[in-house]
Motif scaffolding. Structure first.
Motif, PDB file in Angstrom:
ATOM      1  N   CYS A   1    -115.225 -51.520 -10.891  1.00  0.00           N
ATOM      2  CA  CYS A   1    -114.838 -51.918 -12.242  1.00  0.00           C
ATOM      3  C   CYS A   1    -115.293 -53.327 -12.616  1.00  0.00           C
ATOM      4  O   CYS A   1    -115.834 -53.541 -13.698  1.00  0.00           O
TER       5      CYS A   1
ATOM      6  N   LYS B   1    -112.431 -47.633  -9.187  1.00  0.00           N
ATOM      7  CA  LYS B   1    -111.711 -48.905  -9.245  1.00  0.00           C
ATOM      8  C   LYS B   1    -112.510 -50.045  -8.632  1.00  0.00           C
ATOM      9  O   LYS B   1    -112.572 -51.147  -9.195  1.00  0.00           O
TER      10      LYS B   1
ATOM     11  N   THR C   1    -114.865 -44.921 -14.165  1.00  0.00           N
ATOM     12  CA  THR C   1    -115.435 -45.888 -13.234  1.00  0.00           C
ATOM     13  C   THR C   1    -114.540 -46.046 -12.009  1.00  0.00           C
ATOM     14  O   THR C   1    -113.343 -46.327 -12.153  1.00  0.00           O
TER      15      THR C   1
ATOM     16  N   CYS D   1    -111.383 -51.130 -17.326  1.00  0.00           N
ATOM     17  CA  CYS D   1    -111.969 -52.050 -16.353  1.00  0.00           C
ATOM     18  C   CYS D   1    -112.013 -53.462 -16.945  1.00  0.00           C
ATOM     19  O   CYS D   1    -112.253 -53.632 -18.141  1.00  0.00           O
TER      20      CYS D   1
ATOM     21  N   GLU E   1    -110.854 -47.180 -15.642  1.00  0.00           N
ATOM     22  CA  GLU E   1    -110.669 -47.330 -14.196  1.00  0.00           C
ATOM     23  C   GLU E   1    -109.957 -46.112 -13.612  1.00  0.00           C
ATOM     24  O   GLU E   1    -108.910 -45.682 -14.104  1.00  0.00           O
TER      25      GLU E   1
END
Length: 366
Positions: free
Chosen positions: A323, A320, A318, A363, A338
């Motif tokens: 997140c 950043k 994902t 995340c 992340e």
């Protein structure tokens, strides 16, 4: 007729009228829902998503999944009614957004499709470069004329694909420098370009030569006043092009936008790495990718995590900046990892492969 029966009949008729109105009233919204996912390590419609013509030793050992994810959206001609909008707002696996978010009023549906296709194409090129640089492979970069404005000062003088070696005798290393050097002039002054014409550059590439080693041609272009802000301009957009050490083909139709860049890049790294990067694990993800490996945020993150989990993903790479939104409504059983750079992503995959999942950057909503 008894009063109670009359009241119930009146209520029923009112409900029917409200429902009919809800179906008939159009609202300026569009719907997003989970779209298909594609394993960049595998095949789609019988063709390898990633292939390396002439490099037969690549891609034979990659297992597991590195799935790119997509979002399905309502078409440009579709007009949502109020009932559908309310249902979409309440449903967990869909999202309702202003129609202008997907189809801006100042652009035709065709223009939106063309822009999505261009972004998808650029993301593929960035993915190739980011992957090769992660693998420490040599990639040469040059500044090129990306497009020429019709009716602009450069029309007929500069052409898409021309390699820009220098502006006013100063070598340029990035597109921003080209614009900066042009705007240093007064309106009406001439800007001197040192270029390698597009055809000569293409021929050099075919012969596996760096176009920057060719002798440049001098072209002088007068500046004009920009109709937008009055700056001196010549009517070109500059960009970057790269020479790769070998050919990389990405084959995937009916997908647009830049959000598959990260997963394409990881698929390339996996197929060109002696050891299996995923260890057979089902990993999905999303994110734009720059040639320098920077990972960027995307839209529709919730729809993509839902699609990934429904397909069987255990981990989701994902961006950043996505997140917090993704973590706020995470599908059960899916670990959100992340990532901010290409190196973050490859490092995360190695931890997953080695069973070091406790060390992953996860995340959070905070």
């Amino acid at each position: 007729m008894p009063r109670r029966t009359a009241s119930m009949l009146a209520s029923l008729l009112l409900l029917i009228a409200v429902l009919c109105a809800a179906v008939l009233i159009e609202v300026p919204y569009a719907a997003m829902s989970p779209g298909p996912t594609y394993n960049t390590l595998g095949k789609v419609d019988g063709e390898q998503v990633l292939s390396f013509p002439g490099k037969e030793d690549a891609g034979n050992k990659a297992t597991g999944n590195l799935n790119m994810t997509t979002v399905r959206v309502t078409g440009s001609e579709y007009r949502m009614n109020l009932f559908e909008a309310v249902y979409g707002w309440l449903a967990h696996d869909s999202a309702v957004v202003p129609r202008s978010t997907l189809y801006p009023e100042d652009k035709s549906a065709r223009q939106v499709e063309e822009e999505n296709a261009e972004e998808f194409s650029r993301s593929q090129e960035s993915a190739k470069v980011a992957a090769l640089r992660e693998l420490k492979k040599k990639v040469t970069t040059r500044i090129v004329v990306q497009s020429v404005v019709k009716g602009g000062a450069a029309q007929g003088k500069l052409h898409a694909g021309d390699v820009i070696k220098a502006v006013d005798g100063k070598p340029v290393d990035n597109p921003q420098e080209v614009g900066d050097l042009v705007t240093k002039h007064e309106v009406g002054e001439r800007v001197d370009f040192t270029i390698v014409p597009a055809q000569k550059a293409a021929a050099a590439e075919k012969a596996k030569k760096d176009p920057l080693t060719l002798e440049g041609k001098q072209i002088s272009v007068p500046t004009k006043k920009s109709p937008d802000d009055g700056r001196p301009v010549i009517g070109i957009a500059s960009g970057t092009a790269h020479t790769l050490p070998f050919r990389i083909d990405i084959t995937l139709a009916d997908v647009g936008g830049p959000s598959a860049g990260l997963m394409f890049a990881l698929g390339i790294v996996d197929k060109l790495t002696p050891e299996d990067l995923t260890g057979g694990t089902f990993v999905a993800g999303t994110g734009t990718i720059e040639a320098d490996g920077e990972v960027g945020a995307i839209g529709g993150i919730r729809m993509k995590t839902v699609a990934a989990r429904e397909k069987g993903a255990e981990f989701f790479l994902t961006p950043k900046d996505n997140c917090a939104t993704a973590a706020a409504d995470k599908p059960a059983g899916l670990t959100l990892v992340e990532v901010d750079t290409m190196h973050d992503a490859t490092s995360a995959l190695k931890k997953i492969r080695n069973g070091e999942t406790g060390d992953l950057a996860r995340c959070s909503t905070g």
